[in-house]
Design a protein around this motif. Structure first.
Motif, PDB file in Angstrom:
ATOM      1  N   PRO A 105      -8.235  23.884 -15.879  1.00  0.00           N
ATOM      2  CA  PRO A 105      -6.415  25.324 -15.730  1.00  0.00           C
ATOM      3  C   PRO A 105      -6.338  26.349 -14.562  1.00  0.00           C
ATOM      4  CG  PRO A 105      -7.217  25.233 -17.665  1.00  0.00           C
ATOM      5  CD  PRO A 105      -8.114  24.027 -16.805  1.00  0.00           C
ATOM      6  N   VAL A 106      -7.810  26.544 -14.162  1.00  0.00           N
ATOM      7  CA  VAL A 106      -7.974  27.469 -12.890  1.00  0.00           C
ATOM      8  C   VAL A 106      -7.124  27.416 -10.970  1.00  0.00           C
ATOM      9  CG1 VAL A 106      -9.165  28.782 -11.946  1.00  0.00           C
ATOM     10  CG2 VAL A 106      -9.675  29.027 -14.240  1.00  0.00           C
ATOM     11  N   THR A 107      -7.598  25.453 -11.144  1.00  0.00           N
ATOM     12  CA  THR A 107      -6.936  25.535 -10.031  1.00  0.00           C
ATOM     13  C   THR A 107      -5.261  25.819  -9.376  1.00  0.00           C
ATOM     14  OG1 THR A 107      -8.547  23.646  -9.666  1.00  0.00           O
ATOM     15  CG2 THR A 107      -6.847  23.549  -7.928  1.00  0.00           C
ATOM     16  N   PRO A 108      -4.406  25.235 -11.143  1.00  0.00           N
ATOM     17  CA  PRO A 108      -3.080  25.574 -10.754  1.00  0.00           C
ATOM     18  C   PRO A 108      -2.366  26.892 -10.559  1.00  0.00           C
ATOM     19  CG  PRO A 108      -3.587  24.125 -12.023  1.00  0.00           C
ATOM     20  CD  PRO A 108      -4.950  24.270 -11.747  1.00  0.00           C
ATOM     21  N   MET A 109      -3.673  27.262 -11.798  1.00  0.00           N
ATOM     22  CA  MET A 109      -3.815  29.532 -11.686  1.00  0.00           C
ATOM     23  C   MET A 109      -3.469  30.169 -10.154  1.00  0.00           C
ATOM     24  SD  MET A 109      -4.431  30.556 -14.727  1.00  0.00           S
ATOM     25  CE  MET A 109      -5.761  31.000 -14.416  1.00  0.00           C
ATOM     26  N   GLY A 110      -4.304  29.132  -9.192  1.00  0.00           N
ATOM     27  CA  GLY A 110      -4.644  30.145  -8.121  1.00  0.00           C
ATOM     28  C   GLY A 110      -3.211  29.123  -7.199  1.00  0.00           C
ATOM     29  N   GLY A 111      -3.099  27.770  -7.484  1.00  0.00           N
ATOM     30  CA  GLY A 111      -2.445  27.310  -6.731  1.00  0.00           C
ATOM     31  C   GLY A 111      -0.557  27.993  -6.830  1.00  0.00           C
ATOM     32  N   LEU A 112      -0.398  28.495  -7.885  1.00  0.00           N
ATOM     33  CA  LEU A 112       0.780  29.491  -7.893  1.00  0.00           C
ATOM     34  C   LEU A 112       0.253  30.785  -7.419  1.00  0.00           C
ATOM     35  CD1 LEU A 112       3.364  29.790  -9.955  1.00  0.00           C
ATOM     36  CD2 LEU A 112       1.767  30.478 -11.029  1.00  0.00           C
ATOM     37  N   LEU A 113      -0.607  31.194  -7.402  1.00  0.00           N
ATOM     38  CA  LEU A 113      -0.856  32.855  -6.727  1.00  0.00           C
ATOM     39  C   LEU A 113      -0.048  32.843  -5.403  1.00  0.00           C
ATOM     40  CD1 LEU A 113      -3.758  34.885  -8.706  1.00  0.00           C
ATOM     41  CD2 LEU A 113      -1.631  35.509  -8.821  1.00  0.00           C
ATOM     42  N   LEU A 114      -0.887  31.445  -4.929  1.00  0.00           N
ATOM     43  CA  LEU A 114      -0.202  31.439  -3.485  1.00  0.00           C
ATOM     44  C   LEU A 114       1.368  31.109  -3.298  1.00  0.00           C
ATOM     45  CD1 LEU A 114      -3.296  28.365  -2.358  1.00  0.00           C
ATOM     46  CD2 LEU A 114      -3.772  31.758  -1.782  1.00  0.00           C
ATOM     47  N   VAL A 115       1.949  29.837  -4.267  1.00  0.00           N
ATOM     48  CA  VAL A 115       2.884  29.769  -4.323  1.00  0.00           C
ATOM     49  C   VAL A 115       3.745  31.616  -3.916  1.00  0.00           C
ATOM     50  CG1 VAL A 115       5.300  29.056  -4.978  1.00  0.00           C
ATOM     51  CG2 VAL A 115       2.815  27.701  -5.194  1.00  0.00           C
ATOM     52  N   VAL A 116       3.037  32.226  -4.927  1.00  0.00           N
ATOM     53  CA  VAL A 116       3.689  33.352  -5.000  1.00  0.00           C
ATOM     54  C   VAL A 116       3.625  34.426  -3.765  1.00  0.00           C
ATOM     55  CG1 VAL A 116       3.802  36.030  -6.329  1.00  0.00           C
ATOM     56  CG2 VAL A 116       3.884  33.602  -7.126  1.00  0.00           C
ATOM     57  N   GLY A 117       2.593  34.663  -3.382  1.00  0.00           N
ATOM     58  CA  GLY A 117       2.192  34.986  -1.861  1.00  0.00           C
ATOM     59  C   GLY A 117       3.238  34.474  -0.955  1.00  0.00           C
ATOM     60  N   TRP A 118       3.423  33.658  -1.159  1.00  0.00           N
ATOM     61  CA  TRP A 118       4.184  33.079   0.121  1.00  0.00           C
ATOM     62  C   TRP A 118       5.905  33.078   0.434  1.00  0.00           C
ATOM     63  CZ3 TRP A 118       2.643  31.814   5.435  1.00  0.00           C
ATOM     64  CH2 TRP A 118       1.543  31.461   5.126  1.00  0.00           C
ATOM     65  N   GLY A 119       5.712  32.752  -1.409  1.00  0.00           N
ATOM     66  CA  GLY A 119       7.540  33.739  -1.372  1.00  0.00           C
ATOM     67  C   GLY A 119       7.474  35.668  -1.287  1.00  0.00           C
ATOM     68  N   LEU A 120       6.546  36.118  -1.817  1.00  0.00           N
ATOM     69  CA  LEU A 120       6.891  37.280  -1.572  1.00  0.00           C
ATOM     70  C   LEU A 120       7.161  37.244  -0.118  1.00  0.00           C
ATOM     71  CD1 LEU A 120       4.055  39.204  -4.385  1.00  0.00           C
ATOM     72  CD2 LEU A 120       6.455  39.086  -4.120  1.00  0.00           C
ATOM     73  N   LEU A 121       5.562  36.990   1.114  1.00  0.00           N
ATOM     74  CA  LEU A 121       6.067  37.269   2.151  1.00  0.00           C
ATOM     75  C   LEU A 121       7.835  36.613   3.000  1.00  0.00           C
ATOM     76  CD1 LEU A 121       4.477  38.031   4.639  1.00  0.00           C
ATOM     77  CD2 LEU A 121       3.871  35.240   4.790  1.00  0.00           C
ATOM     78  N   LEU A 122       7.575  35.525   2.545  1.00  0.00           N
ATOM     79  CA  LEU A 122       9.339  35.359   3.041  1.00  0.00           C
ATOM     80  C   LEU A 122      10.581  36.166   2.461  1.00  0.00           C
ATOM     81  CD1 LEU A 122      11.589  33.520   3.974  1.00  0.00           C
ATOM     82  CD2 LEU A 122      11.523  32.244   1.391  1.00  0.00           C
ATOM     83  N   TYR A 123      10.655  36.699   1.279  1.00  0.00           N
ATOM     84  CA  TYR A 123      11.923  38.146  -0.007  1.00  0.00           C
ATOM     85  C   TYR A 123      10.428  39.202   1.289  1.00  0.00           C
ATOM     86  CZ  TYR A 123      12.569  41.746  -2.119  1.00  0.00           C
ATOM     87  OH  TYR A 123      13.223  43.180  -2.305  1.00  0.00           O
ATOM     88  N   SER A 124      10.216  39.176   2.184  1.00  0.00           N
ATOM     89  CA  SER A 124       9.629  41.039   3.382  1.00  0.00           C
ATOM     90  C   SER A 124      10.148  40.455   3.742  1.00  0.00           C
ATOM     91  CB  SER A 124       8.097  41.051   2.483  1.00  0.00           C
ATOM     92  OG  SER A 124       8.001  39.775   3.749  1.00  0.00           O
ATOM     93  N   PHE A 125      10.404  38.933   4.767  1.00  0.00           N
ATOM     94  CA  PHE A 125      10.980  39.172   6.376  1.00  0.00           C
ATOM     95  C   PHE A 125      13.070  39.404   5.835  1.00  0.00           C
ATOM     96  CE2 PHE A 125       7.734  35.828   7.073  1.00  0.00           C
ATOM     97  CZ  PHE A 125       6.543  37.096   7.964  1.00  0.00           C
ATOM     98  N   ILE A 126      13.297  38.841   4.083  1.00  0.00           N
ATOM     99  CA  ILE A 126      14.538  38.707   4.545  1.00  0.00           C
ATOM    100  C   ILE A 126      14.939  40.288   3.930  1.00  0.00           C
ATOM    101  CG2 ILE A 126      16.651  38.117   2.540  1.00  0.00           C
ATOM    102  CD1 ILE A 126      14.887  35.365   2.045  1.00  0.00           C
ATOM    103  N   ALA A 127      14.092  40.923   3.179  1.00  0.00           N
ATOM    104  CA  ALA A 127      14.333  42.354   2.975  1.00  0.00           C
ATOM    105  C   ALA A 127      14.233  43.132   3.925  1.00  0.00           C
ATOM    106  CB  ALA A 127      13.781  42.970   1.489  1.00  0.00           C
TER     107      ALA A 127
END
Length: 130
Positions: A105-127
């Motif tokens: 289960p650690v691998t998908p949790m890491g993948g989820l954090l990467l997705v969240v990081g990319w989502g936050l980066l996208l949000y920072s551009f839109i904001a």
């Protein structure tokens, strides 16, 4: 430690280690891992290098004047650690006939954090546009 330093330091460290692990996988593990395990190992190396580069770019370009900037960097640092390093451990464990199930289960949790990081980066551009 300051977030800008952590982004730059971890980006450089992850880049260094991904080159070492990539060479290790291509040479030392080629005969020890099945083609599927070798491909998984290489996936961990690729994702680690991609995020090493992202961390370096962010470390030199973000102002780090908002908590969002730190959150993005932390998601990439911890996401890469959990994602790539759990893949390495799973592959090496499987090669020795020992599959550490707790890492599954650690691998998908890491993948989820990467997705969240990319989502936050996208949000920072839109904001910044709003």
């Amino acid at each position: 430690m300051e977030t800008i330093f952590m982004a730059q330091f971890m980006g450089a460290l992850y880049g260094l280690l991904s080159v070492i692990f990539g060479a290790f996988g291509a040479h030392a593990l080629k005969k020890k891992l099945t083609p599927e395990l070798l491909q998984s190992f290489e996936t961990g190396v690729k994702y680690q290098m991609y995020h090493a580069i992202v961390l370096l770019v962010l470390g030199f370009n973000l102002s780090f004047d908002k908590p969002l900037d730190s959150a993005i960097v932390n998601c990439f640092i911890f996401g890469t650690l959990l994602f790539s390093f759990s893949i390495y451990a799973l592959c090496l464990g499987a090669a020795k006939g020992n599959k550490p199930r707790f890492l599954g289960p650690v691998t998908p949790m890491g993948g989820l954090l990467l997705v969240v990081g990319w989502g936050l980066l996208l949000y920072s551009f839109i904001a910044n546009l709003i």
